[in-house]
Design an enzyme around this catalytic site. Structure first.
Site, mmCIF file in Angstrom:
data_model
loop_
_atom_site.group_PDB
_atom_site.id
_atom_site.type_symbol
_atom_site.label_atom_id
_atom_site.label_comp_id
_atom_site.label_asym_id
_atom_site.label_seq_id
_atom_site.Cartn_x
_atom_site.Cartn_y
_atom_site.Cartn_z
ATOM 1 N N GLU A 88 0.842 -1.207 0.000
ATOM 2 C CA GLU A 88 0.000 0.000 0.000
ATOM 3 C C GLU A 88 0.868 1.245 0.000
ATOM 4 O O GLU A 88 0.625 2.201 -0.744
ATOM 5 C CB GLU A 88 -0.900 0.023 1.243
ATOM 6 C CG GLU A 88 -2.207 -0.669 1.103
ATOM 7 C CD GLU A 88 -3.107 -0.434 2.307
ATOM 8 O OE1 GLU A 88 -4.192 -1.022 2.331
ATOM 9 O OE2 GLU A 88 -2.727 0.334 3.223
ATOM 10 N N GLY A 219 -26.451 44.625 6.268
ATOM 11 C CA GLY A 219 -26.499 45.390 5.027
ATOM 12 C C GLY A 219 -27.757 45.062 4.254
ATOM 13 O O GLY A 219 -28.513 44.154 4.609
ATOM 14 N N GLY A 221 -30.287 43.786 1.195
ATOM 15 C CA GLY A 221 -30.341 42.560 0.425
ATOM 16 C C GLY A 221 -29.554 42.677 -0.857
ATOM 17 O O GLY A 221 -29.519 43.734 -1.485
ATOM 18 N N GLY A 222 -28.902 41.592 -1.245
ATOM 19 C CA GLY A 222 -28.131 41.585 -2.484
ATOM 20 C C GLY A 222 -26.694 42.010 -2.329
ATOM 21 O O GLY A 222 -25.929 42.011 -3.297
ATOM 22 N N GLY A 224 -24.366 40.568 -0.496
ATOM 23 C CA GLY A 224 -23.438 39.443 -0.385
ATOM 24 C C GLY A 224 -23.164 39.007 1.039
ATOM 25 O O GLY A 224 -22.136 38.374 1.296
ATOM 26 N N LYS A 225 -24.081 39.307 1.969
ATOM 27 C CA LYS A 225 -23.861 38.935 3.371
ATOM 28 C C LYS A 225 -23.767 37.419 3.542
ATOM 29 O O LYS A 225 -22.861 36.906 4.209
ATOM 30 C CB LYS A 225 -25.009 39.480 4.241
ATOM 31 C CG LYS A 225 -25.190 40.977 4.186
ATOM 32 C CD LYS A 225 -26.288 41.445 5.139
ATOM 33 C CE LYS A 225 -27.647 40.889 4.792
ATOM 34 N NZ LYS A 225 -28.135 41.332 3.467
ATOM 35 N N THR A 226 -24.711 36.716 2.941
ATOM 36 C CA THR A 226 -24.733 35.256 3.076
ATOM 37 C C THR A 226 -23.514 34.630 2.420
ATOM 38 O O THR A 226 -22.906 33.699 2.971
ATOM 39 C CB THR A 226 -26.019 34.680 2.464
ATOM 40 O OG1 THR A 226 -27.152 35.224 3.149
ATOM 41 C CG2 THR A 226 -26.045 33.165 2.564
#
Length: 571
Positions: A88, A219, A221-222, A224-226
């Site tokens: 091996e 911030g 929506g849109g 890029g927090k997530t």
């Protein structure tokens, strides 16, 4: 299956291949190491054959070695007595030498590296027997010796340097996790992510390292927090004893039992306990608050909209062991401050150069715009105000349009209401074909987070041509598909889709074409206000109301018949 000679391996079947002498370590150290690797989501190949037959290693094992990104070789006192293990080892090194992406790590378990390197002690005794047995093929023995010497010179872990085995295993897991969790190809596609990661990490690491720190990412929506939270989670989760990412908290908490399901996820992922002991929110608080105090954990709670969610899921600093980090994303800065997070990070939108780079990638599939569209590109970028989602959707939408269409769309945007991002998303929706619109709305209302193949089968029954329709929505950046073939949709896009449906009849849910909220479904069924639009239509919320009668195991046809009967016969 990946071949040994492939120099450009882009996919591995296994994260780790474990090579070990079964008689020495299988039932103690290896079982603990395997469980720890598995608990971190690391896919391990471990040969479970108890008896070594003294013959050449099987083709199955050879293929497993070739298909593993990392090989961990556990040297124990009697490792060299097994010709199986030595074969091996030679094959592992052959694979490593033919592919620079492959990594090899030795573990010296109750044996010193010098013993392995120079084949002294037990290794010397084992090789004395090998020389006797393999007189006619002594070159085989020489290969084993060279392989042992090569691996012993690689930096690894030695048990005697540790006070206890648990710390020994933890350091191994930490190092292996760091190698397989970093995703440089993904990071390269995320424009502007590096500086934001650096700023967030600075806030997370402020103060003594043993402190428990709660960090809010806030911030519109849109922005890029997530995405930022997801990337930091993927990059550093290996540094913690337990980790969990609670996605779409706002959306899922609206469902009955939503918060409890999140608490059960935390108990399962952070404490490795069964979740059947949580029947209400207070049970979850009691278990999490008392059992996490001595564990260093990483927790991300995504898209929080009210204090109760934080009370039930994040709790207080005292819930967690030293060094823990809790990251919370929200559009509401006041909510984060009220719940006493240590820092609030407010990422800026993309600067002009970053925004232009992202726009060009989507609109032209390159970093350079076509000459006749340079000025138009700059005007679109300025209009999008650095919001990543708006730039991505707009660029993807414009990719197949003529210059005249670009000018027309820009004029329309500049005369729309001040909510720029929703105007951009609405234009992208309006220009879809009817069947594509229906697919978009169904995903927004019912199928976000569902398996793509499952959704395709259902939508085929509606005559929506989902195979091409879903592909078009992905190309327009209106849908995403992850590595698990799961359909995703940005929160703002989902809001747009649900808003479009709500506008069909703001006051009377029964006159809308789709229902997804349990409360509204109950209201419509009780009041018998089903319209022609809704009659016979799939309503995902019925999963909540009739969980014992509807399940994913039902065939598509039976599923539709059941839903149809509910409405057609005023159930």
């Amino acid at each position: 299956m990946t071949s040994v000679g492939n120099q450009n391996v882009s996919h591995w079947t296994y994260d780790v291949f474990l090579s070990f002498r079964g008689a020495d370590t299988r039932k103690n150290f290896i079982s603990h190491l395997y469980a720890a690797l598995n608990g971190k989501g690391i896919y391990v190949f471990k040969d479970d054959e108890e008896l070594e037959k003294g013959e050449s290693i099987s083709p199955r094992l050879l293929k497993a070695i070739e298909a593993s990104r990392i090989a961990i070789i556990v040297f124990s006192k009697n490792y060299a007595s097994s010709t199986w293990c030595l074969d091996e080892l030679v094959h592992i090194l052959d694979c490593k030498n033919k592919n620079a992406q492959r990594m090899v790590y030795p573990i010296f378990y109750d044996v010193e590296p010098t013993v392995v390197r120079n084949q002294t002690g037990n290794f010397q005794e084992a090789f004395a027997k090998h020389v006797e047995v393999f007189k006619k093929s002594i070159e085989k023995v020489q290969k084993w010796r060279e392989a042992l010497k090569e691996v012993a010179n690689i930096s690894g872990w030695e048990l005697k340097e540790y006070r206890n085995e648990s710390k020994f295993i933890w350091d191994i897991i930490n190092a292996i996790s760091s190698q397989i969790r970093v995703k440089p190809k993904i990071l390269k596609k995320l424009v502007g992510i590096d500086s934001r990661l650096e700023e967030l990490r600075f806030l997370m690491d402020k103060g003594p390292s043993a402190d428990v720190r709660m960090i809010g990412i806030c911030g519109m929506g849109g922005l890029g927090k997530t995405t930022l939270a997801r990337v930091i989670y993927d990059l550093i989760s290996h540094e913690f004893e337990g980790s969990s990412f609670l996605a779409n908290v706002r959306e899922k908490s609206e469902r009955e039992g939503g918060v409890i399901s999140f608490q059960r996820q935390l108990v399962s992922q952070l404490l490795k306990l069964t979740d059947n002991r949580i029947w209400n929110e207070d049970d979850g608080i009691n278990i999490l608050g008392s059992r996490l105090q001595h564990k260093k954990v990483l927790l991300v709670i995504d898209d929080v909209i009210d204090s109760k969610q934080l009370e039930y899921l994040a709790g207080k600093h005292g819930w967690y062991g030293s060094g823990s980090r809790i990251i919370i994303t929200s559009r509401d800065e006041g909510l984060l401050k009220t719940n006493r997070v240590d820092e609030v990070y407010k990422p800026n939108g993309l600067n002009y150069n970053e925004a232009l780079q992202l726009f060009n990638m989507k609109a032209f599939k390159t970093n350079q715009p076509l000459e006749e569209r340079v000025q138009l590109s700059e005007r679109f970028v300025n209009y999008a105000s650095g919001i990543p989602l708006a730039i991505e959707v707009l660029g993807s939408f414009l990719n197949v349009r003529s210059v005249d269409q670009w000018r027309s769309i820009l004029e329309r945007l500049q005369t729309d209401p001040p909510n720029k991002i929703m105007s951009i998303l609405q234009i992208s929706f309006d220009r879809l074909q009817d069947s594509e619109k229906k697919i978009f709305l169904d995903v927004a209302c019912f199928f976000k987070g569902k398996n793509r193949d499952y959704v395709t089968k259902i939508l085929e029954g509606c005559g929506f041509f989902p195979v091409i329709g879903i592909e078009v929505l992905i190309e327009r950046s209106l849908l995403t598909v992850d590595d698990d073939n799961t359909l995703g949709m940005h929160d703002l896009l989902q809001e747009l889709g649900q808003l479009i449906i709500t506008r069909q009849s703001p006051e009377e849910p029964g006159k809308r074409s789709r229902l997804w909220k349990e409360k509204e479904v109950r209201q419509v069924l009780i009041e018998n206000t089903v319209s022609a639009l809704l009659n016979g239509k799939l309503v995902d919320a019925c999963y909540f109301i009739f969980p014992n009668y509807i399940s994913d195991e039902f065939s598509t046809s039976l599923h539709y018949c059941f839903i149809y009967l509910l409405f057609a016969y005023n159930f």
